[in-house]
Write a protein that holds these residues in place. Structure first.
Motif, short mmCIF file in Angstrom:
data_model
loop_
_atom_site.label_atom_id
_atom_site.label_comp_id
_atom_site.label_asym_id
_atom_site.label_seq_id
_atom_site.Cartn_x
_atom_site.Cartn_y
_atom_site.Cartn_z
N ASN A 1 0.83 -1.21 0.00
CA ASN A 1 0.00 0.00 0.00
C ASN A 1 0.87 1.26 0.00
OD1 ASN A 1 -2.28 -1.61 0.08
ND2 ASN A 1 -2.47 -1.51 2.31
N SER A 2 2.00 1.20 0.70
CA SER A 2 2.92 2.35 0.71
C SER A 2 3.47 2.62 -0.68
CB SER A 2 4.08 2.09 1.69
OG SER A 2 3.62 2.06 3.02
N PHE A 3 3.78 1.55 -1.41
CA PHE A 3 4.30 1.74 -2.77
C PHE A 3 3.24 2.34 -3.69
CE2 PHE A 3 5.47 0.02 -7.04
CZ PHE A 3 6.60 0.80 -7.21
N ASN A 4 2.00 1.91 -3.52
CA ASN A 4 0.91 2.51 -4.28
C ASN A 4 0.81 4.01 -4.00
OD1 ASN A 4 -0.43 0.99 -6.17
ND2 ASN A 4 -1.86 0.08 -4.73
N GLY A 5 0.89 4.37 -2.73
CA GLY A 5 0.83 5.78 -2.36
C GLY A 5 2.03 6.55 -2.88
N LEU A 6 3.20 5.88 -2.90
CA LEU A 6 4.41 6.52 -3.39
C LEU A 6 4.30 6.87 -4.87
CD1 LEU A 6 7.37 7.40 -2.98
CD2 LEU A 6 8.04 5.04 -3.43
N MET A 7 3.74 5.95 -5.65
CA MET A 7 3.58 6.22 -7.08
C MET A 7 2.69 7.43 -7.32
SD MET A 7 3.46 2.69 -9.29
CE MET A 7 2.20 1.86 -8.33
N LYS A 8 1.63 7.55 -6.52
CA LYS A 8 0.75 8.71 -6.68
C LYS A 8 1.40 9.99 -6.17
CE LYS A 8 -2.47 6.38 -4.55
NZ LYS A 8 -3.74 6.00 -3.88
N SER A 9 2.27 9.86 -5.18
CA SER A 9 2.95 11.04 -4.63
C SER A 9 3.95 11.64 -5.61
CB SER A 9 3.67 10.68 -3.33
OG SER A 9 2.76 10.29 -2.33
N THR A 10 4.36 10.87 -6.63
CA THR A 10 5.30 11.42 -7.60
C THR A 10 4.72 12.62 -8.35
OG1 THR A 10 4.54 9.82 -9.28
CG2 THR A 10 6.48 9.22 -7.96
N SER A 11 3.41 12.77 -8.34
CA SER A 11 2.79 13.93 -9.01
C SER A 11 3.21 15.23 -8.35
CB SER A 11 1.27 13.79 -9.00
OG SER A 11 0.78 13.74 -7.67
N ILE A 12 3.62 15.18 -7.08
CA ILE A 12 4.05 16.38 -6.37
C ILE A 12 5.42 16.85 -6.86
CG2 ILE A 12 4.56 17.32 -4.07
CD1 ILE A 12 2.62 15.37 -2.89
N LEU A 13 6.17 15.95 -7.48
CA LEU A 13 7.53 16.28 -7.90
C LEU A 13 7.56 17.38 -8.94
CD1 LEU A 13 9.05 12.68 -8.16
CD2 LEU A 13 9.00 14.22 -6.19
N VAL B 1 6.61 20.22 -8.62
CA VAL B 1 6.88 21.50 -7.97
C VAL B 1 8.37 21.85 -8.01
CG1 VAL B 1 7.27 20.65 -5.62
CG2 VAL B 1 6.23 22.90 -5.95
N ILE B 2 9.23 20.84 -8.15
CA ILE B 2 10.67 21.12 -8.25
C ILE B 2 11.18 20.90 -9.68
CG2 ILE B 2 11.15 20.67 -5.82
CD1 ILE B 2 12.20 17.92 -6.61
N GLY B 3 10.25 20.79 -10.61
CA GLY B 3 10.63 20.74 -12.02
C GLY B 3 10.96 19.38 -12.58
N VAL B 4 10.55 18.30 -11.92
CA VAL B 4 10.79 16.96 -12.45
C VAL B 4 9.74 16.68 -13.53
CG1 VAL B 4 10.89 14.49 -11.93
CG2 VAL B 4 11.76 16.15 -10.28
N SER B 5 10.19 16.31 -14.72
CA SER B 5 9.27 16.10 -15.85
C SER B 5 8.64 14.72 -15.80
CB SER B 5 10.02 16.31 -17.17
OG SER B 5 10.49 17.62 -17.29
N GLU B 6 7.98 14.42 -14.70
CA GLU B 6 7.26 13.16 -14.61
C GLU B 6 5.90 13.31 -15.29
OE1 GLU B 6 4.49 13.54 -12.27
OE2 GLU B 6 5.29 15.55 -12.44
N MET B 7 5.07 12.32 -15.16
CA MET B 7 3.84 12.25 -15.93
C MET B 7 2.91 13.43 -15.67
SD MET B 7 1.52 8.87 -16.50
CE MET B 7 1.25 8.58 -14.76
N PHE B 8 2.82 13.88 -14.43
CA PHE B 8 1.91 14.97 -14.10
C PHE B 8 2.35 16.29 -14.71
CE2 PHE B 8 0.18 18.31 -11.37
CZ PHE B 8 -1.16 17.97 -11.35
N LEU B 9 3.66 16.60 -14.64
CA LEU B 9 4.16 17.85 -15.20
C LEU B 9 4.00 17.88 -16.71
CD1 LEU B 9 5.49 20.55 -14.71
CD2 LEU B 9 7.72 19.45 -14.86
#
Length: 268
Positions: A167-179, A181-189
């Motif tokens: 469950n923590s890993f599931n939450g971690l994957m969703k938390s990557t959307s916050i990245l 804010v520091i300019g990481v070009s992940e899926m959300f950005l």
């Protein structure tokens, strides 16, 4: 504004290269951060269980600090705050022709620190679930503390740790959307960039929601298989399918230990 189904299906079924790169970066950061968090979390958990008081205090302060502050604040401090205060500045690193940007490094470090505080408590609770008598019995047989942990305690507690760790890993994957804010070009950005260029906010964010849902669903199926294998090792038959877990279906039968008779008629 009407929903543009053509735009939606095009981006869902044939996403562009930037979106796919963002998706790959999301998965990569999640896996690396979770692996690092497991290592750090195990160290913190062992410090919490130490008989040396200063180690317990340090571990408790770490957990209190990390769990008591938002991940967003931690990321900004790690990436921007430390650099502004001349404490530490992340630099782009070239590893064999692969450029790892400073923001990605900071993102992985921030996620490791944040997640390890929660994972350490999961590990500690799992280790504490094993009766103390088993450790004493192992020591009575001449096993060292490390050997007892490796061969007696960890194998038994691992089965109980897997569900919350998954469950923590599931939450971690969703938390990557916050990245973003520091300019990481992940899926959300990348999705934000597509939205700004196309003005099709609802359609493109519906697409990214489906991709996040697909990632967490795939991991839930993998986690279910891991749990089933670990349960089988201790003679527990898991009858719930991954789909029943996902959608709340009822188990066809309760979890029951497997008992068989040996040739001599003794239960084993």
């Amino acid at each position: 504004m009407n929903f543009d189904w053509g735009f939606f299906w095009k981006n869902l079924l044939t996403p562009g290269a930037p979106f796919l790169q963002g998706l790959a970066l999301t998965v990569l950061i999640s896996v690396l951060a979770m692996a690092g968090a497991l290592v750090v979390g195990l160290v913190i958990a062992m410090m919490r269980r130490s008989t040396f008081a200063p180690l317990r205090v340090i571990a408790s302060l770490y957990i209190w600090l990390i769990r008591g502050t938002p991940l967003l604040v931690q990321l900004v401090i790690i990436y921007t705050g430390f650099a502004a205060a001349n404490v530490f500045r992340f630099q782009d690193v070239d590893l064999g022709g692969i450029l790892i940007k400073a923001a990605i490094q900071a993102a992985i470090v921030g996620l490791i620190m944040n997640e390890s505080a929660y994972i350490s408590e999961i590990i500690r609770a799992g280790l504490d679930s094993v009766p103390v008598g088993q450790t004493e019995a192992a020591q009575a047989l001449g096993m060292s503390g490390i050997s007892a942990m490796r061969w007696i305690i960890l194998p038994q507690s691992l089965r109980l740790m897997v569900p919350p760790l998954g469950n923590s890993f599931n939450g971690l994957m969703k938390s990557t959307s916050i990245l973003s804010v520091i300019g990481v070009s992940e899926m959300f950005l990348v999705t934000q960039s597509i939205s700004a260029a196309s003005f099709r906010t609802f359609e493109i964010f519906a697409v990214v929601a489906i991709y996040y849902l697909a990632l967490t669903t795939i991991w839930t199926i993998i986690q279910s298989a891991i749990e089933k294998k670990l349960n089988a090792r201790v003679g527990i038959v898991t009858t719930a399918s991954p789909w029943q877990r996902l959608f709340g279906g009822r188990r066809s039968a309760p979890l029951t230990p497997v008992t068989t008779l040996s040739d001599s008629g003794v239960l084993k």
